[in-house]
Every structure is written in structure tokens, then in C-alpha cells.
Write a protein that holds these residues in place. Structure first.
Motif, PDB file in Angstrom:
ATOM      1  N   GLY A 109       0.782  -1.234   0.000  1.00 36.12           N
ATOM      2  CA  GLY A 109       0.000   0.000   0.000  1.00 36.12           C
ATOM      3  C   GLY A 109       0.810   1.278   0.000  1.00 36.12           C
ATOM      4  N   GLU A 110       2.132   1.168  -0.171  1.00 36.30           N
ATOM      5  CA  GLU A 110       2.955   2.367  -0.014  1.00 36.30           C
ATOM      6  C   GLU A 110       2.740   3.409  -1.128  1.00 36.30           C
ATOM      7  N   PHE A 111       2.410   2.935  -2.332  1.00 33.70           N
ATOM      8  CA  PHE A 111       2.137   3.909  -3.410  1.00 33.70           C
ATOM      9  C   PHE A 111       0.892   4.725  -3.054  1.00 33.70           C
ATOM     10  N   SER A 112      -0.156   4.019  -2.595  1.00 36.70           N
ATOM     11  CA  SER A 112      -1.384   4.722  -2.205  1.00 36.70           C
ATOM     12  C   SER A 112      -1.138   5.609  -0.991  1.00 36.70           C
ATOM     13  N   LYS A 113      -0.291   5.112  -0.080  1.00 35.47           N
ATOM     14  CA  LYS A 113       0.009   5.900   1.115  1.00 35.47           C
ATOM     15  C   LYS A 113       0.693   7.212   0.725  1.00 35.47           C
ATOM     16  N   ARG A 114       1.601   7.122  -0.243  1.00 37.18           N
ATOM     17  CA  ARG A 114       2.244   8.357  -0.709  1.00 37.18           C
ATOM     18  C   ARG A 114       1.232   9.294  -1.360  1.00 37.18           C
ATOM     19  N   ALA A 115       0.317   8.704  -2.137  1.00 40.60           N
ATOM     20  CA  ALA A 115      -0.725   9.535  -2.761  1.00 40.60           C
ATOM     21  C   ALA A 115      -1.502  10.274  -1.671  1.00 40.60           C
ATOM     22  N   PHE A 116      -1.759   9.573  -0.570  1.00 39.74           N
ATOM     23  CA  PHE A 116      -2.479  10.188   0.562  1.00 39.74           C
ATOM     24  C   PHE A 116      -1.632  11.261   1.243  1.00 39.74           C
TER      25      PHE A 116
END
Ligand SMILES: Nc1nc2c(c(=O)[nH]1)N(C=O)[C@@H](CNc1ccc(C(=O)N[C@@H](CCC(=O)O)C(=O)O)cc1)CN2
Ligand SMILES: Nc1nc2c(ncn2[C@@H]2O[C@H](COP(=O)(O)OP(=O)(O)OP(=O)(O)O)[C@@H](O)[C@H]2O)c(=O)[nH]1
Length: 444
Positions: A109-116
Motif C-alpha cells: 500500500g505504499e504507493f497509495s500511502k504516498r498519494a495520501f
């Protein structure tokens, strides 16, 4: 700390035509350029370039490389996607090269976490992305897409806006009580707006509960005294569905938990093994255990044998389930009916259960819930926060009714506001974020 370059295989780890290795981070285009033969370093934006991934002088694979420059990317930072051949071995090899060159393996989930963290999406949108990956039916996919597009974000922001207006009214009154043009604020004056806001919240809560039944299935328990036909009913229900969706272990007699699909309605049967334990089942389970089972269920199927008069044990079960969402089923209709009870007549043995299945399908018809603009939250986390917001607002409303001074009411309103903020992940704590994003898959 977001400067390091993360990498992950974004496609499934099975042999396929193409695999995508996804990279994100500061200067990632220059990083990939250092081992890619095509020229990407001076491309302006969102281009696809043909070339070879190189390990020194050695060509590793023929690839297409996409670059995403600037802040307008999935993560909100510079990104590259390497499209290599989809072999399991070659994908690994290209990926390992990225790591060897200095990229770090992305966490789940780190890509989504960065988006967040970069503010491109809020928490409700991030959760919707994860829901889209796990969606296994059309309804769930549509719901997820609405979340990705910011449907939840919008109506939560509207609720926040309503609430902040009420709070502002109070704060102005507290700060500038002497201003002549600020009319004196009494608790009663705040009531109508507050009540209508709470109604809005409660509407969303109710609708969301229904939708979660549609998405996750209706947990269903069959109860009834020995020999009334519970197993026969279960078998008839199992026969009804054309495809068994989840793992039903062994024969039907062994089922503990299984799923029965009646058109779009999914029944999650709980503890069906218990129904075979003849005789003292009810006693053995004890009032507590059976109550907790019944409590856990969204739907209780109460079976009685219609061919013989109800006895004490039937009455006890009927009494115990009277506050539940139950359907009373009068079985053995083929033998005639001697009981005077409102219920649905079936014959489990003869597989005549249409009246029951139609009734279930009708009472859980969610088509009306699923309009384009239906306001529903997506999961338990969001639902419990919305309930918290409604509860705090309710406390404020009670205080208003008692004409408590307005400055004492404002605390409850802030609690409500904070709960709404948490739905979107505003001011979210680091450990909560770690926990949430760790449920994603790698590469998301
Ligand atoms: N190759 C590939 N396919 C993919 C994804 C991906 O990351 N890569 N996605 C990943 O899940 C999904 C698409 N989701 C995406 C969401 C936002 C942006 C994005 O760049 N948004 C920018 C700019 C939008 C625009 O150009 O209008 C932004 O919102 O600022 C990209 C993909 C599904 N397909
Ligand atoms: N005539 C008739 N007999 C039925 C019907 N449903 C079940 N039976 C019979 O009733 C008996 C008990 O049925 P089961 O399905 O085992 O009942 P149960 O409630 O699961 O029983 P326990 O496991 O003892 O709790 C069997 O002999 C079934 O064949 C029905 O609709 N009509």
C-alpha cells in the motif's frame, strides 16, 4: 522521508504477456535512465518509450517505459513504470536490478500511502482503491469507483461544513457577546439545524448498513428444536443456488460456515454445524451462547414443524428470537398445517421453498440503495466514525434541549467534527495509517 525511490511488481506474479514494475520517488526518471537504453530523461510528460533494460553492457529485456513527471501522478510524485515481458523469471530479474541499482522494495500500500500523504487523495479514496482491487462483483466495483472519484469525500465535507457553521455561530457569540449586531444566541436557536444535520448523518448510517449487507452478505442462522427440518432446509437452500461461492468443506453435513447465493442476495450461514447437534442443542448452547449467535446474525431463520402443535420448546425459541430480524418458517407443509402462527409455509423435504427464497430476495432488495448519488460509507472504520459523529452531535442536541449555555455545548460539537475529519484521514495518526495501508497489496 518521502525522497527514497520505491519499487514493486504491480502485476500478478504469474506468467503473463506483460508485467509492470512500478517506481515512485524523487528523480526516479533519472534513476531509471541510468539503466535504460531509451531516452526518457528529457521527455516532458507521460510518454511511453521503447528500449532495453541494461545491466551494464548486457541487455536484460526489451521494454516499454512510461514516465510520469511532476506532481500530477498516481502518488503525487515523479513515477516510472517499466513494462517488461511477463515471464515470472524475467520480471523478477528486471525488478531485482531496480533494487540493486538503489530502489527500495515498496511496502504494502505504499504507493497509495504516498498519494495520501502528498494530498492527492484522502483516506476514503485510498480505501476505495483497495476495495476496487478486492471487489468481486459489479455492485462492489461500482461502489469502489464512486469512492475513488471522491463521493464519500464530498458528502463528508458537506456534513463538516454544516457542523462548522453551527460551531461558528456559537464561537462568534462567545467571543463577541457585546456586539450589538450579533443577536444573542440561545440553545434553542441552534436546534433545528443540529437536528437536521443529525438526521442527515443517520440516513447515511442506515443506508450504509444495508449496503454492507449487500456487499458482505447477510449473516444468517437457522434455529429450531430438534427434528423440525433445519438440515433439510439448509440442503434445499444449497440446492437452490447454482454456484457455491465460498469454501464449503466436505459434504453439507460438515458445513460450519458457507455462503448461499440467491440471485444478488448472499446469505452467509453461521454455525450450521450446530444444527445437527440433536437433542439438547438449545440447552447445551445455553441461553448466552445461542443469544450471542442470534445477536451476531443479520437474519434468523426460525423453523417450526407445522404438522404438529407447537410445544414449550418452540415457544421458548420464538420468545428468544422475538426482537431479532427473523423469518418464521412453518415446515412440513406437505403434511398439512395445524399450527396457528404467522409464517412462511414450506416443505423442505420436497424442496418447495420458493415462498421463502422469494421473500428473502424481496426483503433484501437493495436496488434502490444503489443510485449514482447514493450516500454511503464504505467500511466499518468509516461507519463507526460516522456513528461517533452522530452520537456526539446527539449529546449536543440533548444539551440544547435542556437549554445548557451554548459555550458548554460546543465541546460535543467539536468531538463530532473530529470524527468526521478522521473519516477522511485528516490529522490521522501514523500508526493508524500504517495499519490501514498494510492491508493493501504490494504495488498498490
Ligand atoms: N499503468 C497504470 N495503469 C493504472 C494505474 C497505474 O498507476 N498505472 N492505476 C493505479 O492505480 C489505475 C489508474 N489510476 C490513476 C489515478 C490517478 C493517476 C494520476 O496520475 N492522477 C493525476 C493526474 C490526472 C490527470 O492527468 O488528469 C492527478 O490526480 O493529479 C494515474 C492513475 C489503474 N490503471
Ligand atoms: N414430511 C416432511 N418431512 C420433513 C420435512 N423436512 C424435514 N422432514 C423430515 O424431518 C426429519 C428431521 O429433519 P432434519 O432436517 O434432520 O431436522 P433437523 O431440524 O435438522 O433435526 P436435528 O438435526 O435433530 O436438529 C427428517 O426425517 C426429515 O426427512 C418436510 O418438509 N416434510
Amino acid at each position: 522521508m518521502n525522497d527514497d525511490i520505491i519499487a514493486a511488481i504491480a502485476t500478478s506474479r504469474l506468467e503473463a504477456a506483460i508485467s509492470i514494475i512500478r517506481l515512485s520517488g524523487k528523480d526516479v526518471i533519472a534513476f531509471v535512465q541510468s539503466f535504460f537504453s531509451g531516452r526518457i530523461i528529457d521527455k516532458k510528460t507521460q510518454t511511453l518509450t521503447y528500449g532495453y533494460i541494461m545491466d551494464g553492457d548486457e541487455k536484460v529485456d526489451e521494454c516499454l517505459v512510461s514516465i510520469y513527471r511532476g506532481k500530477h501522478t498516481f502518488t503525487g510524485e515523479e513515477m516510472v513504470e517499466i513494462n517488461c515481458h511477463g515471464g515470472v523469471f524475467i520480471t523478477r530479474k528486471v525488478f531485482n536490478l531496480c533494487i540493486r541499482k538503489g530502489a527500495r522494495l515498496a511496502q504494502r500500500g505504499e504507493f497509495s500511502k504516498r498519494a495520501f500523504l502528498n494530498g492527492r487523495i484522502d483516506l476514503s479514496q485510498a480505501e476505495a482503491i483497495s476495495d476496487m482491487v478486492t471487489a468481486n462483483n459489479d455492485e462492489a466495483a461500482k461502489l469502489a469507483l464512486r469512492g475513488i472519484q471522491g463521493n464519500i469525500s464530498h458528502f463528508i465535507k458537506d456534513l463538516k461544513e454544516d457542523l462548522i457553521q453551527i460551531i461558528t455561530q456559537i464561537e462568534v457569540n462567545i467571543d463577541y457577546p457585546e456586539y450589538d449586531d450579533v443577536e444573542e444566541l440561545t440553545a434553542e436557536k441552534l436546534l433545528p439545524r443540529s437536528v437536521s444535520l443529525r438526521e442527515k448523518m443517520d440516513d447515511i448510517i442506515q443506508r450504509s448498513r444495508h449496503v454492507s449487507l449487500m456487499k458482505d452478505g447477510i449473516s444468517t442462522v437457522i434455529v429450531g428444536k430438534p427434528n423440525v427440518g433445519k438440515s433439510s432446509l439448509l440442503n434445499a437452500l444449497l440446492d437452490e443456488e447454482k454456484a457455491i461461492v465460498t469454501d464449503i468443506a466436505g459434504t453439507t453435513r460438515d458445513i460450519v460456515e458457507g455462503t448461499i447465493r440467491l440471485d444478488s442476495v448472499v446469505l452467509n450461514m453461521i454455525d450450521t454445524a450446530g444444527i445437527h447437534e440433536t437433542k439438547e442443542t438449545i440447552e447445551k448452547m445455553g441461553v448466552e451462547k445461542s443469544l450471542s449467535l442470534i445477536d451476531k446474525a443479520d437474519l434468523v431463520l426460525v423453523v417450526v414443524d407445522g404438522s404438529s402443535p407447537l410445544d414449550e420448546e418452540d415457544q421458548r425459541i420464538l420468545e428468544k428470537t422475538k426482537d431479532t430480524n427473523r423469518i418464521i418458517i412453518i415446515n412440513k407443509a406437505d403434511l398439512g398445517c395445524v399450527v396457528d402462527l404467522e409464517g412462511i409455509q414450506i416443505s423442505a423435504k420436497e424442496m418447495k421453498i420458493d415462498a421463502l427464497t422469494n421473500y428473502i430476495k424481496d426483503s433484501f432488495d437493495f436496488s434502490s440503495m444503489n443510485g449514482q448519488d447514493a450516500q454511503v460509507v464504505a467500511n466499518e472504520r468509516q461507519l463507526s466514525l460516522l456513528m461517533k459523529a452522530s452520537k456526539s452531535l446527539d449529546a449536543a442536541i440533548s444539551a440544547m434541549r435542556l437549554s445548557v449555555p451554548v459555550d458548554l455545548i460546543v465541546e460535543d460539537l467539536y468531538d463530532s467534527w473530529n470524527a468526521l475529519k478522521e473519516i477522511l484521514g485528516e490529522q490521522a495518526k501514523e500508526d493508524l495509517l500504517d495499519e490501514l495501508f498494510s492491508r493493501f497489496c504490494v504495488g498498490k
